[in-house]
Design a protein around this motif. Structure first.
Motif, short mmCIF file in Angstrom:
data_model
loop_
_atom_site.label_atom_id
_atom_site.label_comp_id
_atom_site.label_asym_id
_atom_site.label_seq_id
_atom_site.Cartn_x
_atom_site.Cartn_y
_atom_site.Cartn_z
N THR A 114 23.94 20.22 -23.30
CA THR A 114 22.53 20.48 -23.02
C THR A 114 22.20 19.84 -21.67
O THR A 114 23.03 19.15 -21.05
CB THR A 114 21.61 19.90 -24.10
OG1 THR A 114 21.66 18.46 -24.02
CG2 THR A 114 22.07 20.35 -25.50
N PHE A 115 20.96 20.02 -21.22
CA PHE A 115 20.57 19.41 -19.96
C PHE A 115 20.51 17.89 -20.06
O PHE A 115 20.51 17.20 -19.03
CB PHE A 115 19.23 19.98 -19.48
CG PHE A 115 19.35 21.40 -18.98
CD1 PHE A 115 20.02 21.69 -17.81
CD2 PHE A 115 18.78 22.45 -19.69
CE1 PHE A 115 20.14 22.99 -17.34
CE2 PHE A 115 18.89 23.76 -19.23
CZ PHE A 115 19.57 24.03 -18.05
N ASP A 116 20.47 17.37 -21.27
CA ASP A 116 20.54 15.92 -21.45
C ASP A 116 21.95 15.39 -21.15
O ASP A 116 22.12 14.19 -20.90
CB ASP A 116 20.15 15.53 -22.88
CG ASP A 116 18.68 15.81 -23.18
OD1 ASP A 116 17.88 15.77 -22.23
OD2 ASP A 116 18.35 16.06 -24.35
N ASP A 117 22.94 16.27 -21.21
CA ASP A 117 24.33 15.84 -21.03
C ASP A 117 24.83 15.97 -19.59
O ASP A 117 25.89 15.42 -19.26
CB ASP A 117 25.25 16.68 -21.94
CG ASP A 117 24.88 16.57 -23.40
OD1 ASP A 117 24.59 15.45 -23.85
OD2 ASP A 117 24.86 17.62 -24.08
N VAL A 118 24.11 16.68 -18.74
CA VAL A 118 24.64 16.98 -17.41
C VAL A 118 24.59 15.79 -16.46
O VAL A 118 25.11 15.86 -15.35
CB VAL A 118 23.91 18.19 -16.78
CG1 VAL A 118 24.17 19.45 -17.59
CG2 VAL A 118 22.42 17.92 -16.62
N ALA A 119 23.95 14.70 -16.90
CA ALA A 119 23.97 13.49 -16.08
C ALA A 119 25.36 12.87 -16.04
O ALA A 119 25.66 12.05 -15.17
CB ALA A 119 22.95 12.48 -16.60
N ALA A 120 26.21 13.25 -16.98
CA ALA A 120 27.58 12.74 -17.02
C ALA A 120 28.36 13.24 -15.80
O ALA A 120 28.00 14.25 -15.18
CB ALA A 120 28.27 13.18 -18.30
N LYS A 121 29.40 12.54 -15.47
CA LYS A 121 30.25 12.91 -14.34
C LYS A 121 31.00 14.20 -14.66
O LYS A 121 31.64 14.31 -15.70
CB LYS A 121 31.23 11.79 -14.01
CG LYS A 121 32.15 12.09 -12.82
CD LYS A 121 33.03 10.91 -12.52
CE LYS A 121 34.04 11.24 -11.41
NZ LYS A 121 33.36 11.62 -10.14
N ALA A 122 30.91 15.16 -13.78
CA ALA A 122 31.62 16.42 -13.97
C ALA A 122 33.09 16.26 -13.61
O ALA A 122 33.46 15.38 -12.83
CB ALA A 122 30.98 17.51 -13.11
N GLU A 123 33.93 17.13 -14.18
CA GLU A 123 35.35 17.12 -13.81
C GLU A 123 35.54 17.54 -12.34
O GLU A 123 36.45 17.07 -11.67
CB GLU A 123 36.15 18.06 -14.72
CG GLU A 123 36.75 17.40 -15.94
CD GLU A 123 35.72 17.05 -16.99
OE1 GLU A 123 35.93 16.07 -17.73
OE2 GLU A 123 34.68 17.75 -17.08
N GLN A 124 34.67 18.43 -11.87
CA GLN A 124 34.76 18.86 -10.48
C GLN A 124 33.42 19.47 -10.05
O GLN A 124 32.71 20.09 -10.85
CB GLN A 124 35.88 19.88 -10.27
CG GLN A 124 36.24 20.13 -8.81
CD GLN A 124 37.54 20.90 -8.65
OE1 GLN A 124 38.16 21.30 -9.64
NE2 GLN A 124 37.96 21.10 -7.42
N GLU A 125 33.08 19.30 -8.77
CA GLU A 125 31.85 19.86 -8.21
C GLU A 125 32.16 20.63 -6.94
O GLU A 125 33.08 20.27 -6.20
CB GLU A 125 30.83 18.75 -7.92
CG GLU A 125 30.40 17.97 -9.16
CD GLU A 125 29.27 16.99 -8.85
OE1 GLU A 125 28.84 16.94 -7.66
OE2 GLU A 125 28.82 16.30 -9.78
N PHE A 126 31.39 21.68 -6.71
CA PHE A 126 31.55 22.48 -5.51
C PHE A 126 30.21 22.68 -4.83
O PHE A 126 29.20 22.93 -5.50
CB PHE A 126 32.11 23.88 -5.84
CG PHE A 126 33.52 23.89 -6.37
CD1 PHE A 126 34.60 24.05 -5.52
CD2 PHE A 126 33.77 23.75 -7.73
CE1 PHE A 126 35.90 24.07 -6.00
CE2 PHE A 126 35.06 23.78 -8.23
CZ PHE A 126 36.13 23.94 -7.36
N GLU A 127 30.19 22.60 -3.51
CA GLU A 127 29.06 23.05 -2.72
C GLU A 127 29.28 24.54 -2.46
O GLU A 127 30.33 24.93 -1.95
CB GLU A 127 28.96 22.28 -1.41
CG GLU A 127 28.68 20.79 -1.58
CD GLU A 127 27.30 20.52 -2.17
OE1 GLU A 127 26.38 21.32 -1.90
OE2 GLU A 127 27.15 19.52 -2.88
#
Length: 210
Positions: A114-127
């Motif tokens: 949920t949106f409550d969980d997205v504060a966690a560190k992602a495995e990978q991010e892209f611009e």
């Protein structure tokens, strides 16, 4: 010849421009391995519209099929697969007028986010760069995304619009069937010695063997 370049400052996440649409179309077939009945798109304006962005590469430019965010620019996809996936490439086609997503965050094997969980560190991010034809491929880390049964994609922001619009999400990789190990259940009936009891007692005991 395909060529690659980096997006974002200090990022090594690679994006590839493809000049071989036929070959790409064949490779981008992982949408067939998505459990669509259980796919979720959070903050979609129209219920069920998030599922429509997963379709054949050849129909990626169909502007009648898209998902638009509702109360702000965020979108969150929970994507379960019917087996295990080695994820190798992602294509994002977004809308114009600032509605194209600007950032993509990938989470591996975290069902029901949920949106409550997205504060966690992602495995990978892209611009992300604006892509209106599906010509840019983003390459997840193969080691990290080699055994994925559930993929969550978070789009936190866009290029300035109030809402985010996504027309197509393409997923490329290798698929393998999930192996389910069955559980053997055996029933044992323990019968006490009648001579030890005043009444005839029959006590069934179930044992589960894993």
């Amino acid at each position: 010849m395909p060529h690659s370049h980096n997006h974002g400052s200090g990022c090594s996440d690679e994006a590839v421009h493809s000049d071989q649409p036929l070959e790409v179309g064949i490779e981008y077939s992982l949408f067939e391995k998505i459990d669509l009945d259980n796919l979720e798109c959070l903050n979609e304006e129209l219920e069920g519209s998030g599922k429509k962005v997963f379709r054949p590469y050849e129909s990626r430019l169909d502007i009648t099929q898209f998902v638009k965010s509702d109360c702000d620019e965020e979108l969150l996809f929970n994507i379960p697969f019917t087996g295990n996936v080695k994820l190798k490439g992602i294509i994002i086609i977004g809308g114009n007028d600032g509605t194209h997503p600007k950032k993509m965050r990938l989470f591996k094997n975290r069902p029901k986010m949920t949106f409550d969980d997205v504060a966690a560190k992602a495995e990978q991010e892209f611009e992300l760069a604006p892509d209106f034809r599906g010509e840019i491929e983003y390459s997840p880390k193969v080691v990290t995304f080699s055994s994925v049964y559930h993929l969550s994609i978070h789009f936190p922001t866009n290029f300035g619009a109030d809402n985010t619009c996504i027309q197509y999400i393409g997923l490329r990789g290798e698929f393998s069937e999930a192996h389910h190990h069955g559980v053997t259940i055996c029933n044992y009936e323990a019968r006490p010695n009648v001579a030890d009891h005043k009444n005839n007692l029959y006590d069934s005991v179930n044992h589960t063997i894993q």
